[in-house]
Design a protein around this motif. Structure first.
Motif, short mmCIF file in Angstrom:
data_model
loop_
_atom_site.label_atom_id
_atom_site.label_comp_id
_atom_site.label_asym_id
_atom_site.label_seq_id
_atom_site.Cartn_x
_atom_site.Cartn_y
_atom_site.Cartn_z
N ALA A 1 0.82 -1.21 0.00
CA ALA A 1 0.00 0.00 0.00
C ALA A 1 0.85 1.26 0.00
N GLY A 2 2.04 1.19 0.58
CA GLY A 2 2.90 2.36 0.67
C GLY A 2 3.61 2.71 -0.62
N LEU A 3 3.89 1.73 -1.47
CA LEU A 3 4.64 2.00 -2.69
C LEU A 3 3.92 2.97 -3.65
N PRO A 4 2.63 2.78 -3.98
CA PRO A 4 1.97 3.74 -4.86
C PRO A 4 1.88 5.15 -4.25
N ALA A 5 1.68 5.21 -2.93
CA ALA A 5 1.62 6.52 -2.28
C ALA A 5 2.96 7.23 -2.36
N LEU A 6 4.03 6.51 -2.16
CA LEU A 6 5.37 7.09 -2.27
C LEU A 6 5.66 7.53 -3.70
N LEU A 7 5.28 6.72 -4.67
CA LEU A 7 5.48 7.08 -6.07
C LEU A 7 4.71 8.35 -6.43
#
Length: 110
Positions: A55-61
């Motif tokens: 879940a954190g990867l798309p938000a970071l991107l």
């Protein structure tokens, strides 16, 4: 919260609602996909860590890519002198400073 605001400021009035609605639809679809992804991780050791990381990867991107967005035309219209707007607007958008000024005037009158 930032994405719908930027979309509404950078789009013409004719399609503004459709673009913001499409953004909301894609967010809902992304939530559905995250539920499916979490379902896939239910049998993996360290389940919650994988779910949180996925879940954190798309938000970071998205955070990293937002840094590179140009200022919205409405922000430029309010902050930059009008004499310099028409030359720089061709880089950002198809709308001229005059069209945005007319739209802003209509909004102020309403």
């Amino acid at each position: 919260m930032t994405s719908p605001l930027y979309i509404s400021e950078a789009s013409p009035a004719k399609i503004r609602g459709a673009l913001v609605s499409t953004n909301n639809l894609l967010i809902t679809f992304g939530q559905f996909l995250s539920y499916l992804l979490n379902l896939a991780f239910t049998k993996v050791p360290g389940t919650w860590r994988w779910m949180l990381g996925a879940a954190g990867l798309p938000a970071l991107l998205q955070f990293l890519l937002i840094i590179f967005l140009p200022e919205s035309p409405r922000w430029l219209f309010r902050k930059v002198p009008a004499s310099t707007l028409d030359s720089g607007f061709s880089d950002l958008t198809r709308w001229s400073a005059r069209e945005i000024a007319e739209e802003e005037g209509e909004a102020a009158a309403a």
